[in-house]
Design a protein around this motif. Structure first.
Motif, short mmCIF file in Angstrom:
data_model
loop_
_atom_site.label_atom_id
_atom_site.label_comp_id
_atom_site.label_asym_id
_atom_site.label_seq_id
_atom_site.Cartn_x
_atom_site.Cartn_y
_atom_site.Cartn_z
N THR A 114 0.88 -1.12 0.11
CA THR A 114 0.04 -0.10 0.09
C THR A 114 0.87 1.36 0.22
OG1 THR A 114 -0.19 0.07 2.46
CG2 THR A 114 -1.58 -1.22 1.42
N ALA A 115 0.24 2.34 -0.06
CA ALA A 115 1.02 3.65 -0.16
C ALA A 115 1.54 3.80 1.30
CB ALA A 115 0.21 4.80 -0.54
N SER A 116 1.09 3.40 2.49
CA SER A 116 1.73 3.30 3.56
C SER A 116 2.90 2.67 4.02
CB SER A 116 0.46 3.07 4.79
OG SER A 116 -0.42 3.93 4.47
N SER A 117 2.94 1.64 2.91
CA SER A 117 4.52 0.77 2.95
C SER A 117 5.67 1.52 2.67
CB SER A 117 3.91 -0.48 2.13
OG SER A 117 2.97 -1.43 2.53
N VAL A 118 5.41 2.60 1.73
CA VAL A 118 6.65 3.22 1.57
C VAL A 118 7.09 4.10 2.81
CG1 VAL A 118 7.58 5.08 0.03
CG2 VAL A 118 5.72 3.70 -0.93
N ARG A 119 8.36 3.83 3.24
CA ARG A 119 8.64 4.37 4.47
C ARG A 119 10.36 4.23 4.75
NH1 ARG A 119 7.11 -0.91 4.60
NH2 ARG A 119 8.17 -2.26 6.15
N THR A 120 10.86 5.10 5.48
CA THR A 120 12.16 5.10 5.81
C THR A 120 12.17 4.64 7.24
OG1 THR A 120 12.69 7.02 4.30
CG2 THR A 120 14.31 6.43 6.14
#
Length: 393
Positions: free
Chosen positions: A242-248
């Motif tokens: 999901t879009a929330s999976s993009v993370r640092t």
């Protein structure tokens, strides 16, 4: 139907024994990169989609050739409903859906690049993006959130790490390059809590470092995101959930050193930009990760495998089981460190890539507070001895 066509392996044919055109094209491109058993299984999933369209009186090959996205959308929606509309959905339904959807998507992408098709590239891409939005995240098999989430037992993780450690006598892999590749996968799943697909999308230079202005120490971090600069030749494309999976997220020094060791010394020369590379120099596949963990599990002592089944009901250690373990342990760490429940939920959503409204942190908090997990938690989860100390008896 799926038939054997020696020496070419297996092919799909219709009721008149005429080869399924686009399935044959797909197998020609992806077959050489897949094990024979894997290709046979995937073709079986694709045949289920062909058979479904045949029953509806249509032709999947015709719809694909003409890039008829209306028909393709209707076909995929009906196929999903068929997989879902059973009394007891199974996990194999998910594999069948993923393979079938990515087959349709792959053929559309290939046709998009064909100038003789006569379609405007922007139009085709827009319609493909719409297919992704509508169907990419669908799951015919869903686990009940009420099911108890548990970390792997301490003894299982101890034995698994012994088997995964490069150079260990318990390591089932002969080549040192393979040992380091599998160890890097375990580090990403267990210590960083990544999903399997997220691991496989990491670019070769994903690991970054910077000097902490407050302490002067070097700190490591990594970004989890899609790798759109690479053409992905894998039969089943890994994807960001999901879009929330993009993370640092931060990376402990010990973990960073292990990941750098593989990337700099054992990854080898590859013609692709993905971090994890197979023995043949191709991007590591979803099936390759599963096979590696299966080999590690089979290398565990019989008593440890029995404990795994007794405590979790599973015969094999899966990628998501390692992510579960990471989530449960880190939840306990945050709660024991004095973080409020709200702060803990916020940290977990950020670290594991859950949306702001996701209820998953609540389930892991419940697991972390289970009586069997009431041991003291240490701060250094990423040190090997601390991992073992922090897992349930």
């Amino acid at each position: 139907m799926l038939v054997s066509a020696s020496p070419f392996g297996h092919v799909l044919v219709d009721d008149h024994h005429i080869p399924r055109y686009w399935a044959t094209v797909w197998a020609m491109f992806h077959g050489p990169r897949l094990a024979a058993s894997t290709l046979k299984r995937k073709l079986g999933h694709i045949e289920a989609l062909y058979a479904h369209v045949d029953q509806l009186g249509g032709s999947l090959d015709d719809a694909l050739h003409s890039l008829d996205f209306v028909t393709l959308g209707n076909v995929l929606e009906a196929f999903f409903a068929q997989l879902r509309n059973v009394s007891t959905p199974t996990e194999s339904a998910q594999a069948r859906w993923n393979t079938s959807f990515h087959f349709v998507r792959d053929i559309c992408e290939r046709l998009e690049r064909d100038p003789t098709v006569g379609n405007k590239m922007e139009s085709v891409r827009a319609r493909m993006a719409q297919l992704d939005r509508l169907y990419l995240g669908l799951r015919p098999f869903r686990r009940r959130l009420g099911a108890k989430l548990r970390a792997l037992p301490r003894n299982v993780v101890a034995a698994l790490l012994d088997a995964a450690m490069p150079g260990s006598d318990a390591n089932p892999f002969e080549k040192v390059e393979t040992q380091w590749r599998v160890y890097a996968v375990v580090c990403l799943l267990l210590y960083q809590g990544l999903r399997r697909g997220e691991c496989l999308l990491l670019p070769a230079n994903f690991l970054k470092s910077e000097v902490d202005a407050r302490t002067g120490n070097l700190r490591w971090y990594m970004s989890v995101q899609s790798n759109e600069t690479e053409d992905d030749p894998r039969g089943t494309h890994p994807s960001i959930k999901t879009a929330s999976s993009v993370r640092t997220i931060p990376v402990a020094r010990e973990t960073a050193q292990a990941l750098l060791a593989y990337g700099e010394n054992y990854r080898g020369i590859a013609e692709h930009g993905f971090y994890l590379s197979s023995a043949r120099g191709a991007p590591l596949s979803l099936e390759g990760v599963n096979l590696a963990l299966r080999r590690l599990t089979e290398a565990l002592p019989v008593a440890i495998r029995a404990e795994l089944f007794d405590r979790t009901g599973a015969h094999m250690v899966t990628p998501h089981a390692l992510r579960h373990t990471c989530a449960v342990v880190r939840t306990g760490q945050l709660l024991k460190s004095g973080k409020t429940p709200e702060q803990t939920m916020m940290h977990l959503r950020s670290f594991f890539g859950w949306s702001r409204k996701s209820l998953m942190p609540l389930h892991y908090a419940k697991a972390a507070l289970d009586d069997s997990l009431n041991d003291s938690w240490n701060d250094e989860f990423d040190a090997r001895l601390s991992v073992l100390r922090n897992l349930p008896q």
